[in-house]
Each structure stands twice: as C-alpha cells, then as structure tokens.
Design a protein around this motif. Sequence first.
Motif, PDB file in Angstrom:
ATOM      1  N   GLU A 145      77.139  37.848  15.864  1.00  0.00           N
ATOM      2  CA  GLU A 145      76.882  37.352  17.217  1.00  0.00           C
ATOM      3  C   GLU A 145      77.703  36.098  17.499  1.00  0.00           C
ATOM      4  O   GLU A 145      78.304  35.969  18.558  1.00  0.00           O
ATOM      5  CB  GLU A 145      75.384  37.049  17.391  1.00  0.00           C
ATOM      6  CG  GLU A 145      74.495  38.289  17.436  1.00  0.00           C
ATOM      7  CD  GLU A 145      74.654  39.105  18.713  1.00  0.00           C
ATOM      8  OE1 GLU A 145      75.064  38.539  19.736  1.00  0.00           O
ATOM      9  OE2 GLU A 145      74.383  40.321  18.666  1.00  0.00           O
ATOM     10  N   ALA A 146      77.719  35.181  16.541  1.00  0.00           N
ATOM     11  CA  ALA A 146      78.384  33.896  16.782  1.00  0.00           C
ATOM     12  C   ALA A 146      79.904  34.045  16.813  1.00  0.00           C
ATOM     13  O   ALA A 146      80.564  33.557  17.730  1.00  0.00           O
ATOM     14  CB  ALA A 146      77.976  32.878  15.720  1.00  0.00           C
TER      15      ALA A 146
ATOM     16  N   GLY B  92      80.505  35.249  20.495  1.00  0.00           N
ATOM     17  CA  GLY B  92      80.423  33.895  21.038  1.00  0.00           C
ATOM     18  C   GLY B  92      78.990  33.464  21.352  1.00  0.00           C
ATOM     19  O   GLY B  92      78.766  32.489  22.068  1.00  0.00           O
ATOM     20  N   MET B  93      78.018  34.183  20.829  1.00  0.00           N
ATOM     21  CA  MET B  93      76.605  33.853  21.083  1.00  0.00           C
ATOM     22  C   MET B  93      76.134  32.884  19.997  1.00  0.00           C
ATOM     23  O   MET B  93      75.732  33.296  18.922  1.00  0.00           O
ATOM     24  CB  MET B  93      75.745  35.124  21.067  1.00  0.00           C
ATOM     25  CG  MET B  93      76.158  36.146  22.090  1.00  0.00           C
ATOM     26  SD  MET B  93      75.869  35.535  23.757  1.00  0.00           S
ATOM     27  CE  MET B  93      76.556  36.873  24.721  1.00  0.00           C
ATOM     28  N   ARG B  94      76.198  31.595  20.300  1.00  0.00           N
ATOM     29  CA  ARG B  94      75.916  30.577  19.295  1.00  0.00           C
ATOM     30  C   ARG B  94      74.442  30.195  19.235  1.00  0.00           C
ATOM     31  O   ARG B  94      74.017  29.519  18.314  1.00  0.00           O
ATOM     32  CB  ARG B  94      76.712  29.308  19.605  1.00  0.00           C
ATOM     33  CG  ARG B  94      78.009  29.178  18.911  1.00  0.00           C
ATOM     34  CD  ARG B  94      77.904  28.967  17.418  1.00  0.00           C
ATOM     35  NE  ARG B  94      79.223  29.239  16.839  1.00  0.00           N
ATOM     36  CZ  ARG B  94      79.475  29.349  15.546  1.00  0.00           C
ATOM     37  NH1 ARG B  94      78.505  29.201  14.673  1.00  0.00           N
ATOM     38  NH2 ARG B  94      80.681  29.617  15.117  1.00  0.00           N
ATOM     39  N   ILE B  95      73.692  30.558  20.278  1.00  0.00           N
ATOM     40  CA  ILE B  95      72.304  30.091  20.338  1.00  0.00           C
ATOM     41  C   ILE B  95      71.359  31.232  19.994  1.00  0.00           C
ATOM     42  O   ILE B  95      71.449  32.331  20.548  1.00  0.00           O
ATOM     43  CB  ILE B  95      71.978  29.536  21.737  1.00  0.00           C
ATOM     44  CG1 ILE B  95      72.948  28.409  22.105  1.00  0.00           C
ATOM     45  CG2 ILE B  95      70.533  29.050  21.805  1.00  0.00           C
ATOM     46  CD1 ILE B  95      72.892  27.182  21.216  1.00  0.00           C
ATOM     47  N   TYR B  96      70.464  30.944  19.063  1.00  0.00           N
ATOM     48  CA  TYR B  96      69.490  31.926  18.634  1.00  0.00           C
ATOM     49  C   TYR B  96      68.127  31.504  19.153  1.00  0.00           C
ATOM     50  O   TYR B  96      67.705  30.363  18.943  1.00  0.00           O
ATOM     51  CB  TYR B  96      69.473  31.995  17.112  1.00  0.00           C
ATOM     52  CG  TYR B  96      68.396  32.888  16.539  1.00  0.00           C
ATOM     53  CD1 TYR B  96      68.481  34.276  16.648  1.00  0.00           C
ATOM     54  CD2 TYR B  96      67.291  32.349  15.871  1.00  0.00           C
ATOM     55  CE1 TYR B  96      67.517  35.094  16.115  1.00  0.00           C
ATOM     56  CE2 TYR B  96      66.313  33.165  15.332  1.00  0.00           C
ATOM     57  CZ  TYR B  96      66.429  34.537  15.456  1.00  0.00           C
ATOM     58  OH  TYR B  96      65.458  35.346  14.926  1.00  0.00           O
TER      59      TYR B  96
ATOM     60  N   TRP C  80      71.004  26.440  16.847  1.00  0.00           N
ATOM     61  CA  TRP C  80      72.463  26.597  16.832  1.00  0.00           C
ATOM     62  C   TRP C  80      72.800  27.464  15.613  1.00  0.00           C
ATOM     63  O   TRP C  80      72.427  27.150  14.503  1.00  0.00           O
ATOM     64  CB  TRP C  80      73.133  25.227  16.693  1.00  0.00           C
ATOM     65  CG  TRP C  80      74.616  25.286  16.815  1.00  0.00           C
ATOM     66  CD1 TRP C  80      75.498  25.491  15.799  1.00  0.00           C
ATOM     67  CD2 TRP C  80      75.395  25.145  18.001  1.00  0.00           C
ATOM     68  NE1 TRP C  80      76.768  25.504  16.286  1.00  0.00           N
ATOM     69  CE2 TRP C  80      76.744  25.285  17.641  1.00  0.00           C
ATOM     70  CE3 TRP C  80      75.073  24.917  19.351  1.00  0.00           C
ATOM     71  CZ2 TRP C  80      77.782  25.205  18.562  1.00  0.00           C
ATOM     72  CZ3 TRP C  80      76.110  24.842  20.264  1.00  0.00           C
ATOM     73  CH2 TRP C  80      77.452  24.986  19.881  1.00  0.00           C
TER      74      TRP C  80
END
Lengths: 157, 385, 254
Positions: free
Chosen positions: A64-65, A69-73, A82
């Motif tokens: 994901e990260a 580019g999905m850095r927030i969980y 983060w």
Amino acid sequence: MYNSDKVIPGIIIFVLFVTFPIWWNHGKSVAAPEPELPKKGRCVESKEYMRSHHMQLLNVWRNEAIRQGMRIYTSSDGARFWISLQNECMKCHNNKSKFCDRCHQFAAVEPYCWNCHIPPETKKFKAPKASRLLKLFGVPPVLHGSSQAESYGHAEH
Amino acid sequence: MFEKALVGSRKYWLWLAFLALLIFIGFLAFLAQLQYGLGITGMNRDVSWGFYVAQFTFLVGVAASGVMVVLPYYLHNHKVFGPVTVFGEFLAIAAVIMCLLFIIVDIGQTHRLFNVLLHPTPHSMLFYDMIVLNGYLALNVICGWAALHGEYKGTKYPKWVVPFIYLSIPWAFSIHTVTAFLYAGLPGRHFWLTAIMAPRFLASAFCSGPALLLIALLIAQKVSRFRVEPKAIDTLSKIITYALLTNIFFFGCELFTAFYSNIPGHKASLIYLFKGLEGHQEWVIFMWTAWLLMLGAALMLVIPPLRKNINTLVLACVMLFIGAWIDKGIGLLMGGFTPTPFETITPYRPTVPELLISLGIWAAGFFIMTVLFKIAVSVKEARAA
Amino acid sequence: MDRRKFLKLAGLSVTLAGGVPGFLNREVKARAYTPPPGALTARRWGMAIDVKKCWEEPNCNECIKACHHLHNVPDIPDKKREVKWIWKDEFEHVFPDKPNEFNNIIFTHKPFLLLCNHCEHPPCVRVCPTQATFKREDGIVMMDYHRCIGCRFCMAACPFGARSFNWVDPRPYIKDPNPKFPTRMKGVVEKCLFCYERLEKGKMPACVEACKKKALIFGDLEDEHSEIVQVLKSRFSIRRKSELGTGPSVFYLL
C-alpha cells in the motif's frame, strides 16, 4: 517381493531420515520465546491479531505504501498510523534483537526485512567478512579503487 | 527406459564422473557468488550483463535448432531424419535446461526468482521468454520421450503426441524470436536496435545447433552400434551450410547499414568489436577469430567434396560452432553495452569464478545430453539387434 | 483412486493452495489505507536544472552529499561498481547525441548534474518482469526494492545510465548511515526516486533544498502556474536524448 533385501532396508532408512527431527529432539524441551514488549503505548492492532497476522499486515503495508502511495493506516478501532516499519513500528519496539529476533529464532524463520531496513540498535555497519569459500576462489572481501567523491570524470575514456 | 542410462562402459562412467566434478566445482563457485553477490563476476554498472547472458543467448539458439531435424521429418516426411529426430529433441532439452540455469545464476536475488510468476507482467519480454522456454522444455520432454518410448515398445509414436510435435515446430522459432526481442526493443542501444536481430539469431542458431548435433551423432556412432544413415548426415550438412551462409549475409547487411549511413552510434559498436575504440581492443582478437572461423567453415561447406568428406565436415562444424559461440555470445553482449550511454568505454573481463560457474552449467548440460543420448542409442541398439 | 484421478486432484489442490495467501490478506484489507495528509502532489513531477547558476559554484557538491547521505547511498571505491543517484559529468558524456567540437571547448570541465529522468514513457518500466520498477500516477518512476529480482533488464533498457546495481552488500560502504531511511541489499537495482518519502511529508526533494544557488527547480509539469512551467516557457532548455521518445522529465536550462 523382488529385491526385498534392498527395498526393506531402503524403506527403513527413508523413514528414519524423514522422522529425524522428531526423534532427534524427543524429550528435549525448548523454552517458549519471551519477546520484550514496550512498557507503554498501544500497537496498531490487538496483541493477538499482531501475533498471528503481523507478517500479512506488513506485507499489505509495504504494498500500500510503496506501490499505492497510501501511507496512512486506519486500524480496526479507528486510530491512524504512519506506515513505516523502520520509523513507526520500531519507534515503540525499539530493540529488534529483544523483540523480533526472540520469536523468529524460536520459529527458525529469517525474514530479510533487516537486509535493508536498519534496526534501531544499529549505529554502524560492519566491514565485509572474508569466508573460507571466498578465499578458495581468491575473492577479496572489500572492493578497491578510486572513490567517486574525488572527481566527476569517467574511469575509462 | 531410464534403466538404459544406468548400464554403460567404463568410458561412459568416467565421462559422467568428469562432468560431475566440473558441476561440483561450478556449484561451489555459485555458493561463493550467493554469499558475495554478483560482484564476484567481471560485470559492472556499464556492462551489466556478461558471460552468463551471452551463454544463455547462444544456447537458446542451440535449443531452437532441434526443429531443423524435427520439421523435415514430420512436415515433409523426410524419412532419413526419422531415427535422429529424438536426438534433436534431447539436445533441445539439455540446451533449454542450460539456458534456465544461466538465468538463475545471473539474477541478483536468486530466491526471488518466482516473483516472475507471482507478478506476471505481460509488457516485459522476459515474461514471454519464461513462458516460451519452459513451454519448449515441456514440449521436447513430451515429444522426445513419447517417440522414444514408442520405439522401445516396438511401436510407432502414439497419436496423441502428434499435436505436440506440430506445436513444437513454431514454438522453436518463438523461443529464439522472443530472445532476440529482449535486445531488439531497447532504445539507445544501437547495436541491438535492428529489425533483423531475430532473423540473425535464427540463422546462427540453425547452423550452430545442427553442427553440435552432427558432431554428437558421429560420437554416438563411434562409441556404439547405432548407425546414422549417410543421407541424414548429408541433409544435415546442407542445412548447416545454408544457415551459415544466411548468417554471414545478415551480418553483411548490418555492416552495410552502419557504414553506408555513416551514423556514428551505429558504427561505434562494430568498430569497437573489430578494430578497437579509444585504445580499447579487448574483443578484437576474439571477433576476428569468430568471423574467420565462420567464413572458413562456409568456404569448406560450399565445396561439395569437402562437405561430403566426414573429416573436413566435422572440422567445419567445430569451426562454425566456436565462431557462432563467440559472435552471438560475448560479441553480441559487448557490442550492445559498448559504448556506454555516456559514449565512454568500460571494459569487461569475466572472472575465474564466473567462468567456473559457466563451465559447471555447460557440464550439467553435457551430463544431461550424455544420459539422454545414451538412452536413445541403447533403445535403438536393442531394436536393431 | 487410480493414478489419473489422483493426479487431477493433486493439480486442483495445488491451484487452490495458491489462493490461500490471498484469502489471508483479505482479512487484513478490512482496514482503511489513505494517502498522507499534507503531502506535495502533482500530475507529473519534473525538474529544471539551471546550469548557469550551478556553474557559479563549480566545486559545490551539496546536492549530491545531501541526497547520498539521506538515502544511504554507499560510497563504493570501485568506480565500475559504484552506486549513484545524482552525480556530475561533462557535456560530451551527458549529451553525446549533440556532438559539436566547439561546444566541447566551451563546456570543458563544466559540470552537468545527472539523475534519473523519470521518463514519461520509461523503458525500464516496460522491460521489468516483476513490476519492481513502475510509474506512479504523479510521474515518479518508482522502485519497489522488495520485489526486484536483480535481472538488470532495466539497466540495459535505460538510455541514461541512471540505474545502479548492488554488486555486493552496500552496507559496509555506508560510513554514516541515516537511521530514518533503509539501505539496499546486494542484488537489487536502485536509483533516484525524486524523494517520494519527502514529498509525502510536504517537503521538497533533498537536492533541491540543499542547493545554495537555487539552481534546481522542482514542480508539476502539468500545472500551468507552477514555477517550473513558467521557467521552461520563458527560457531555452534541452533534455537528454529526447529523440528516443522516452520523454525525460529533467530539463537543462541553458
């Protein structure tokens, strides 16, 4: 049966070989691992979930990260984190050898996270090792030559 | 049928033991490479593929050339090739396995090899190369084994294998075409950016592969009671001749385009390989050797008495095999990477561990080829007796 | 059960077993993943290098130092196996497609900065067999080091020599490691990533920030009002090997 003089001992040897871990370790007990948990704070998910699923979670995290580019969980109870093994997980679990390694050694798994990610307790990297195998083939353990910082020209023209 | 490989003369076992020793040394060198990284080889940031990929490319050609005996027999009913088709297929098996091994030793993260399957990527030529190479291996195992098993039982090859045989023919062309496309679609590598890369690959494959097959058949004939019909040898030598001439012609086309157009980028690699550039002459002697051998072989093969004489024929085959091996292996790679994207020259020399690993893989290929040929020869001997 | 049935069943089980990891992951996916707030975003990130400003300080290496320290780029003494994300070279090597003996005299010993061009149509991405290198929606040609098998096809495909391979374990050659950023391991390819990790935190790339002369202009090439588009519209610029059609996103202002 044809060749029973060869077949039967063969079967016995085979069975002994594949059951090797059972009879070799029989009667010995190994203490359950005791990873050192952070004194305070909470993890992204419950202890039970993390114990059984941290590898899948980390795998999804990295995809994901890095790839989306999905850095927030956002965890199952709505808390936000983060995504980062080196900078987020290890902020609380600040000792790899006392946390990660204890279970991993017990379970005889060697995840290669730490080939790239730097454990919190590492301040300096070790010099390359010379092994017998490398010596056999005459491979020098350290690369030599001129440093890149000296000039911007090319090695060969 | 496999039991035929387990009984053999002293020479047979000594030969296998010798190959096993080479495999063992190569394996040790590979363990050292796993430990140290690909820095154990002579490859570097400018010449990022070297001896391994060169062997891979050449051997894909050897594998594809099996089709040169399969096609005339099954499509044109060229009967004299009947007894030798299985050797073509077995040669292909050994060659494809060598190709796969050279890929395995060339990649930096060996244990991640199966990422190629886990994340299939249809826009990468390597994805197709993986499919066609493994498919070709499977096809040759099926066709070769089924045909030989039929002979073993005293029957013709089973009917169900026929579609696989027909499929294996275009498939052989596909493996070498896709391998050429690995190179021919890259921007900024002038030496590789040529539309006749795939045809050139096929031409050099169809002379060097059958040359190896011909030599192997003659050796088999020498050490056993198995006999190849002289007419089969004759046809095979003609195939080799035409393919070699085509290969030379294609290379001439490349020379014309580069030098008549006078475009520096197209000339530079050729000049580097054959004359040397900016004081670098690493491969000049090899390239001239390669092309003199191929031209010499071509001259010998077009003269009928020399082609029909078994001694001169074998000599020509050995010459062209070595020539094609240098030209299409290391020559192709070095020409592609030189000059670098910065128009500089970074020399490359394979290291001892790199050569030992390569030798080990070649030994593994010859090991497989020996065992398979032994089975085929024994089955044929038993039939004849 | 006869042999045929057994084989069929075995084949089926293997296929089903392949789906198990996917099932396990689905349990994880119930939670939410979102982009970081406050990140710098663009439709196509690009960089313009004001070469003349750069030449005002010919011996300055601040951008290179900042980048290489921040990203744990090893300082490998063997030039043939070095790893570099941003570096300097001369005109005749940077623009070998524009040979001109007189220019060569003007530009002798004048450094040009080199880094990954983050091409619009990157050949490295096209050839990668595992999508370890891929193009993000914001134009950054990204590396997923977890996935790289080290086949080096991308290095053969890149016409700019922007990619470095880890021929050996890079760690012993990192003298002062940055604990906030990972290193790489032996056997993977690496390159400049336009500081994606800083953009996520709302910061400009390290080289841009480190440049004392403000010679590096970083911005959105598809935003009419961005500084980079304004500069590129008003001044003459060249790109490396633009005739190859890869569409480099790094421009050299002359």
